[in-house]
Each structure stands twice: as structure tokens, then as C-alpha cells.
Design an enzyme around this catalytic site. Structure first.
Site, PDB file in Angstrom:
ATOM      1  N   VAL A  55       0.898  -1.166   0.000  1.00 28.03           N
ATOM      2  CA  VAL A  55       0.000   0.000   0.000  1.00 28.03           C
ATOM      3  C   VAL A  55       0.931   1.210   0.000  1.00 28.03           C
ATOM      4  CG1 VAL A  55      -1.764   1.274   1.269  1.00 28.03           C
ATOM      5  CG2 VAL A  55      -1.833  -1.234   1.203  1.00 28.03           C
ATOM      6  N   PRO A  56       1.101   1.876  -1.142  1.00 25.87           N
ATOM      7  CA  PRO A  56       2.258   2.742  -1.396  1.00 25.87           C
ATOM      8  C   PRO A  56       2.253   4.118  -0.718  1.00 25.87           C
ATOM      9  CG  PRO A  56       0.800   2.792  -3.280  1.00 25.87           C
ATOM     10  CD  PRO A  56       0.217   1.784  -2.324  1.00 25.87           C
ATOM     11  N   CYS A  57       2.405   4.126   0.586  1.00 30.66           N
ATOM     12  CA  CYS A  57       2.499   5.415   1.284  1.00 30.66           C
ATOM     13  C   CYS A  57       3.801   6.141   0.930  1.00 30.66           C
ATOM     14  CB  CYS A  57       2.374   5.221   2.795  1.00 30.66           C
ATOM     15  SG  CYS A  57       3.567   4.080   3.518  1.00 30.66           S
ATOM     16  N   HIS A  58       4.763   5.428   0.323  1.00 29.70           N
ATOM     17  CA  HIS A  58       6.000   6.103  -0.096  1.00 29.70           C
ATOM     18  C   HIS A  58       5.738   7.098  -1.217  1.00 29.70           C
ATOM     19  CE1 HIS A  58       5.691   2.537  -2.750  1.00 29.70           C
ATOM     20  NE2 HIS A  58       6.263   3.302  -3.663  1.00 29.70           N
ATOM     21  N   ARG A  59       4.569   7.033  -1.844  1.00 31.61           N
ATOM     22  CA  ARG A  59       4.239   7.956  -2.933  1.00 31.61           C
ATOM     23  C   ARG A  59       3.606   9.257  -2.423  1.00 31.61           C
ATOM     24  NH1 ARG A  59       1.718   3.072  -6.581  1.00 31.61           N
ATOM     25  NH2 ARG A  59       3.707   1.971  -6.869  1.00 31.61           N
TER      26      ARG A  59
END
Length: 205
Positions: A173-177
Site C-alpha cells: 500500500v504505497p504510502c512512499h508515494r
């Protein structure tokens, strides 16, 4: 008979000091029995990646936790035992598909994960934020303010930051984006270097 008795001492001396293959076989039998009896509530494994060793954990419903080494894997396992179930075992097979997709991601062959997810560790607004993150495309970013607006609460920028910081499924779940409005990367569960590595990987593609 006590441990100090000569007879007891001879018995212990006869035991093998270390028999790793035998222990591995016993562990496999334990996992198989737990799965057969339906009592393996949480399976986990670790996976070495370009951003360090990840802990992956899954319930029967799907992937429930991804944790970086800096988050202390032992502590994460204790938290899972407390919050989900103490019936937790190192059982890599349940996470074979997750591991395969993560490896494909790091080799540039995958831009989106297709895995069943168990969302039980996220609730309320945090869950809404994380659901939106899955819609941020590979190689793209949004600011915390943009995510707050997309999640229906434009003023909840700080709450978005908290949701990202407590994301139980980073990377997948791409919270790095999610980055700051000035373009700087901001915080990340795996640390700023890991976040920079992920963003650089995606930008290069």
C-alpha cells in the site's frame, strides 16, 4: 532425579548439541499440522530486498503486515500476537505469492500488487487514506494535502501523515508515494533512505 545427578548428566550429555535439520523437520511438521487443523492464524516470513529485510505476515484473509527491519521484527511479531492471535508461526509458504510479487517489483517487472489484503489493523479515516493510496499510480506522487482532499477531509493533512506513518502494509500500500508539498520526501516507516530508493526505482521506470 535432578539436573545435578550423575545419571541426569549422562542423559543430557548423550543429547546432540545441535541438530538443525531435525529442528527444521519438526518445525515443518508443526506448521503442516497447524494448517491442517485450521489453527495457524498468522503466518510470517522474512524477505531480503534492496531496502533491507522485510517481515511479511498473513492471515487466512490476506496480507496483514509488512515491516521494515528498523521497526524491530520481534516487536512487530509480539504486536501481531497481541492484536490478532498468539497462534503465529514462521510459515513461508503462505507468503510465497507475496514474496514473488515483491521481487518482481524490485526487478521492474511489476508496477501494481495484486494480493488479497487483510485491513483489520487500519480503521476509520486511516483506512480511507490507505485505500486511496492504492490509486496513486506507479511513478507518481501526491502531497499530503492532495491525499487529504481525495479522502474527503481537506483539512486533515496531519491525520494523513499519521495514517501513512502507521500504515501496516508499506510498499504494497504505497504510502512512499506521498510527499510534502515542497517536493521533499517526508517521513517513512522504513526510513528516508528506503523511501528515496522506492521513489527513485519508480521514477527510473
Amino acid at each position: 532425579m535432578t539436573a545435578s545427578d550423575p545419571q541426569t548428566g549422562r542423559l543430557f550429555a548423550a543429547l546432540p548439541i545441535q541438530d538443525a535439520p531435525a529442528m527444521a523437520r519438526l518445525h515443518e511438521r508443526l506448521v503442516e499440522q497447524a494448517q491442517r487443523e485450521g489453527i495457524l492464524d498468522v503466518a510470517y516470513r522474512t524477505l531480503d530486498t534492496p531496502v533491507g529485510r522485510l517481515l511479511l505476515a498473513a492471515t487466512g484473509q490476506g496480507l496483514v503486515k509488512v515491516a521494515y527491519a528498523v521497526q524491530d521484527h520481534d516487536a512487530v511479531l509480539r504486536q501481531l500476537a497481541d492484536s490478532i492471535s498468539p497462534r503465529i508461526l514462521n510459515a513461508p509458504a503462505r507468503l510465497d505469492e507475496t514474496s514473488r510479487q515483491i521481487e518482481e517489483y524490485f526487478t521492474g517487472r511489476r508496477t501494481r500488487f495484486d494480493l488479497p489484503l487483510d485491513w483489520r489493523l487500519s480503521k476509520g479515516f486511516r483506512r480511507e487514506v490507505l485505500t486511496h493510496l492504492c490509486d496513486i499510480g506507479y511513478g507518481h506522487t501526491e502531497s499530503y494535502a492532495q491525499v487529504a482532499a481525495a479522502s474527503g477531509s481537506p483539512r486533515a493533512v496531519r491525520a494523513v501523515g499519521t495514517a501513512c506513518a502507521t500504515n501496516p502494509l508499506p510498499l504494497v500500500v504505497p504510502c512512499h508515494r506521498v510527499v510534502r508539498s515542497d517536493g521533499s520526501v517526508g517521513g517513512y516507516a522504513g526510513g528516508p533512505e528506503a523511501k528515496h530508493t522506492l521513489l527513485t526505482l519508480e521514477a527510473a521506470a
